[in-house]
Design a protein around this motif. Structure first.
Motif, PDB file in Angstrom:
ATOM      1  N   ALA A  55       0.834  -1.205   0.000  1.00 41.88           N
ATOM      2  CA  ALA A  55       0.000   0.000   0.000  1.00 41.88           C
ATOM      3  C   ALA A  55       0.866   1.251   0.000  1.00 41.88           C
ATOM      4  CB  ALA A  55      -0.934  -0.002   1.209  1.00 41.88           C
ATOM      5  N   GLU A 116      -6.807  -3.602  -2.690  1.00 44.50           N
ATOM      6  CA  GLU A 116      -5.744  -2.999  -1.885  1.00 44.50           C
ATOM      7  C   GLU A 116      -6.383  -2.227  -0.729  1.00 44.50           C
ATOM      8  OE1 GLU A 116      -2.714  -3.780  -2.372  1.00 44.50           O
ATOM      9  OE2 GLU A 116      -2.859  -4.665  -4.365  1.00 44.50           O
ATOM     10  N   ASN A 117      -5.576  -1.567   0.078  1.00 44.49           N
ATOM     11  CA  ASN A 117      -6.082  -0.832   1.229  1.00 44.49           C
ATOM     12  C   ASN A 117      -7.088   0.235   0.791  1.00 44.49           C
ATOM     13  OD1 ASN A 117      -6.162   1.218   3.458  1.00 44.49           O
ATOM     14  ND2 ASN A 117      -4.688  -0.190   4.376  1.00 44.49           N
TER      15      ASN A 117
END
Length: 218
Positions: A55, A116-117
Motif C-alpha cells: 500500500a 488494496e487498502n
C-alpha cells in the motif's frame, strides 16, 4: 551518510518505476510483492526495507501523481489569462499525463487499487475532487454565463477526463485519451477556443512529465 540516503532514494524510485511499468501491461495480473521484487532484481525483504507495505508503494505513485498534476495546474493558472483557456489547458494536461504514464492511469481510475487498502481509493477520490474544484474555480471566473453553471460544467469536464482515462486503460492503452479536446470543450462551453486558449494548449501538451523524468521526485 549522504551517499546512503541518495542510494536509498534511488532504490525507492527504481521500485516505483518497476511498479508503474508492470501496471502498464495490456493485460496485467494482480501484482504481488514477489513479482515486483523479481522485476527489480531484489528480494522481497529488500522491498520492505524501503516500503513498509505494498500500500505504501502505491501511495508513492499517488504522491508522484498529485505533485505532478497539481504543480502543472498551478503553473497553468499562473500563466494563462482566460479562465476558459485555463480549463482547456488543465484537461489537455490531465489527458497528456495519462498518455505519457499509462500505468499511472490504472491508479487514477482505481483499477490498480482493487483489493488494496481502502485508504488508497479514498485518496484517489480526493484527487478527483480537487481537480473538479479547480475546474469549478476557473469557470467561476469566466463571466456570468460560465459562472452560473460552473458546478455542473466542472463535473462534466471531470467526467470527460475520467471517461477518457477509462477508455485508454480498457483498450490496453491503444486508444489515446487526448483526441479532439478543444472541439469537445468548445461545444461544452458553447464558445470557440480563443487565441490564448490555443497557446495554453500548445504549452500544456509538452509539460506532462513521466516518473523517470529528471528532476521529478516521487
Amino acid at each position: 551518510m549522504e551517499g546512503e540516503v541518495r542510494k536509498s532514494g534511488e532504490r525507492r524510485l527504481q521500485i516505483l518505476q518497476a511498479l508503474a511499468t508492470m501496471l502498464q501491461e495490456p493485460q496485467p495480473e494482480k501484482i504481488t510483492t514477489a513479482a515486483l521484487a523479481a522485476r527489480v532484481g531484489v528480494s522481497e525483504a529488500a522491498l520492505y526495507r524501503h516500503f513498509s507495505s505494498k500500500a505504501q508503494m502505491y501511495e508513492g505513485l499517488i504522491e508522484f501523481i498529485e505533485q505532478t498534476i497539481f504543480g502543472l495546474i498551478a503553473r497553468i493558472v499562473a500563466e494563462t489569462r482566460s479562465p476558459a483557456a485555463q480549463a482547456e489547458a488543465i484537461l489537455v494536461t490531465l489527458l497528456g499525463f495519462a498518455a505519457k504514464n499509462p500505468g499511472m492511469t490504472r491508479v487514477l481510475i482505481g483499477e490498480a487499487l482493487v483489493h488494496e487498502n481502502a485508504r488508497l481509493q479514498k485518496r484517489i477520490n480526493q484527487l478527483h475532487d480537487r481537480i473538479e474544484a479547480q475546474l469549478r474555480q476557473c469557470l467561476r471566473l469566466g463571466g456570468d454565463r460560465l459562472a452560473d453553471a460552473s458546478a455542473p460544467l466542472a463535473n462534466g469536464l471531470l467526467c470527460l477526463v475520467v471517461g477518457r482515462w477509462h477508455q485508454y486503460a480498457k483498450s490496453g492503452f491503444t486508444r489515446g485519451p487526448e483526441g479532439d479536446v478543444a472541439f469537445v470543450l468548445s461545444r461544452l462551453l458553447a464558445d470557440a477556443p480563443s487565441t490564448d486558449s490555443a497557446r495554453a494548449t500548445d504549452r500544456a501538451q509538452g509539460i506532462a512529465p513521466q516518473l523517470h523524468d529528471p528532476g521529478v521526485a516521487p
